[in-house]
Design a protein around this motif. Structure first.
Motif, short mmCIF file in Angstrom:
data_model
loop_
_atom_site.label_atom_id
_atom_site.label_comp_id
_atom_site.label_asym_id
_atom_site.label_seq_id
_atom_site.Cartn_x
_atom_site.Cartn_y
_atom_site.Cartn_z
N GLY A 152 -4.75 -12.46 31.28
CA GLY A 152 -6.05 -12.33 31.92
C GLY A 152 -7.09 -11.63 31.08
N ILE A 153 -6.64 -11.03 29.95
CA ILE A 153 -7.59 -10.34 29.07
C ILE A 153 -7.63 -11.01 27.70
N THR A 154 -6.48 -11.15 27.06
CA THR A 154 -6.45 -11.84 25.77
C THR A 154 -5.07 -12.46 25.55
N THR A 155 -5.07 -13.63 24.97
CA THR A 155 -3.82 -14.33 24.71
C THR A 155 -3.45 -14.32 23.24
N SER A 156 -4.21 -13.60 22.43
CA SER A 156 -3.91 -13.58 21.00
C SER A 156 -4.38 -12.27 20.39
N PHE A 157 -3.83 -11.98 19.22
CA PHE A 157 -4.29 -10.83 18.45
C PHE A 157 -4.18 -11.17 16.97
N THR A 194 -7.61 -9.49 20.43
CA THR A 194 -7.47 -8.13 19.94
C THR A 194 -7.45 -8.15 18.41
N ILE A 195 -8.17 -7.22 17.80
CA ILE A 195 -8.17 -7.10 16.34
C ILE A 195 -7.58 -5.74 15.97
N VAL A 196 -6.56 -5.77 15.13
CA VAL A 196 -5.94 -4.54 14.65
C VAL A 196 -6.20 -4.44 13.15
N PHE A 197 -6.92 -3.40 12.76
CA PHE A 197 -7.19 -3.17 11.34
C PHE A 197 -6.21 -2.12 10.82
N LEU A 198 -5.45 -2.50 9.81
CA LEU A 198 -4.57 -1.57 9.13
C LEU A 198 -5.23 -1.12 7.82
N MET A 199 -5.03 0.12 7.45
CA MET A 199 -5.58 0.68 6.21
C MET A 199 -7.10 0.60 6.17
N GLY A 200 -7.72 0.69 7.34
CA GLY A 200 -9.16 0.50 7.39
C GLY A 200 -9.97 1.70 7.83
N PHE A 201 -9.31 2.84 8.04
CA PHE A 201 -10.01 3.97 8.62
C PHE A 201 -11.18 4.45 7.74
N TYR A 216 -18.40 -2.67 23.08
CA TYR A 216 -17.07 -3.29 23.02
C TYR A 216 -16.03 -2.20 22.76
N PRO A 217 -14.92 -2.20 23.50
CA PRO A 217 -13.94 -1.11 23.42
C PRO A 217 -13.22 -1.04 22.07
N CYS A 218 -13.01 0.19 21.61
CA CYS A 218 -12.29 0.45 20.36
C CYS A 218 -11.39 1.66 20.53
N ALA A 219 -10.38 1.73 19.67
CA ALA A 219 -9.53 2.92 19.61
C ALA A 219 -9.15 3.17 18.16
N VAL A 220 -8.99 4.43 17.82
CA VAL A 220 -8.41 4.82 16.54
C VAL A 220 -7.17 5.66 16.85
N ILE A 221 -6.06 5.28 16.24
CA ILE A 221 -4.78 5.96 16.49
C ILE A 221 -4.30 6.56 15.18
N SER A 222 -4.19 7.87 15.16
CA SER A 222 -3.78 8.61 13.96
C SER A 222 -2.32 9.02 14.07
N LYS A 223 -1.58 8.83 12.97
CA LYS A 223 -0.16 9.23 12.90
C LYS A 223 0.63 8.70 14.09
N GLY A 224 0.44 7.41 14.38
CA GLY A 224 1.04 6.79 15.55
C GLY A 224 2.56 6.85 15.58
N ILE A 248 -9.51 -2.99 18.21
CA ILE A 248 -10.76 -3.42 18.81
C ILE A 248 -10.44 -4.52 19.82
N GLY A 249 -10.79 -4.29 21.08
CA GLY A 249 -10.52 -5.30 22.10
C GLY A 249 -10.55 -4.72 23.50
N GLU A 250 -10.70 -5.59 24.49
CA GLU A 250 -10.75 -5.16 25.88
C GLU A 250 -9.45 -4.49 26.33
N VAL A 251 -8.34 -4.77 25.62
CA VAL A 251 -7.06 -4.17 25.99
C VAL A 251 -7.07 -2.65 25.84
N VAL A 252 -8.00 -2.13 25.05
CA VAL A 252 -8.10 -0.68 24.88
C VAL A 252 -8.32 0.01 26.24
N ASN A 253 -9.02 -0.68 27.16
CA ASN A 253 -9.29 -0.09 28.47
C ASN A 253 -8.04 0.10 29.31
N LEU A 254 -6.95 -0.58 28.96
CA LEU A 254 -5.71 -0.45 29.72
C LEU A 254 -5.00 0.87 29.44
#
Length: 243
Positions: free
Chosen positions: A134-139, A165-172, A191-199, A229-235
């Motif tokens: 219902g939000i995204t079928t691909s990343f 959903t877009i996931v950027f690696l090595m892009g901080f 548009y929703p975004c998240a940054v995750i450090s030392k995940g 980056i994506g609406e899934v961040v709101n979850l």
């Protein structure tokens, strides 16, 4: 006969390492490891195992890739069981393909041991599913750091405007460029975004925001960090489980 194991160490949490990766580490005569592999993994090595560090600090290669290739090859002339230990998965921006081809050209046996990639596991530990009905079928997983030698970017930015959903690696370090580029192309500023450090580690930190404000909100986070980056961040508000 020597054999090189191009081995994924997983995203950080040592319990996310595969059983096969753990086995070859315990049997290794030499381990050639990078910065993103959990250092606790090295405690599994046998007492007389040689440890060779070839890590990269904040985008700067302490050892150039061509030299790393040669280090692996030379180790195969000296030892029987060689483990090339990489954070995440060897084939997700880990240059495992380049190392495998280098060994193939020199008739050295090798095996690929996939690892859990940070592109999926780190958002999961932040309570962010990369897909959701219902939000995204691909990343997509995108490098946030192209080699400076490229005169033309391989990133087709215009294709980033749908709701996957877009996931950027090595892009901080390029987060301002990334967010500005997406907004310039027409992606909405909120548009929703998240940054995750030392995940996936006890030091994990998560900052959420929008394309417009995520740069300022995340400026003090330490690396390594990934951008989602994506609406899934709101979850994350409902799914956040790891603290």
């Amino acid at each position: 006969m020597a054999k090189v194991y191009l081995t994924g160490a997983g995203p950080g949490d040592i319990e996310l390492m595969t059983l096969k990766a753990a086995r070859v580490v315990k049997e290794a005569d030499v381990i050639i490891y990078d910065r993103l592999a959990n250092p606790e993994i090295l405690d599994m090595a046998k007492e007389n195992c040689e440890l060779i560090y070839v890590g990269k600090e904040d985008g700067k290669h302490s050892v150039p890739q061509d030299k790393i290739n040669e280090i692996i090859y030379q180790a195969s002339l000296k030892y029987e069981n060689i483990v090339r230990l990489k954070g995440g998965d060897p084939f997700v921006f880990g240059r495992g393909g380049e190392e495998a081809i280098y060994l193939y050209d020199r008739d050295i046996k090798f095996e690929i041991i996939p690892g859990i990639t940070s592109a999926v596991s780190v958002p999961a530990y932040a309570g962010i599913p990369v897909t959701h009905r219902g939000i995204t079928t691909s990343f997509r997983v995108v490098t946030g750091h192209e080699t400076p030698k490229k005169k033309i970017s391989q990133l087709e930015w215009e294709t980033f405007l749908n709701d996957e959903t877009i996931v950027f690696l090595m892009g901080f370090h390029n987060i301002k460029l990334i967010t500005n580029k997406l907004m310039d192309l027409g992606k909405r500023k909120d548009y929703p975004c998240a940054v995750i450090s030392k995940g996936t580690t006890p030091q994990q930190q998560v900052v959420t925001g929008t394309l417009e404000d995520i740069v300022e909100k995340s400026k003090d986070l330490p690396t390594p960090a990934i951008i989602v980056i994506g609406e899934v961040v709101n979850l994350r508000k409902e799914i956040c489980w790891f603290k």
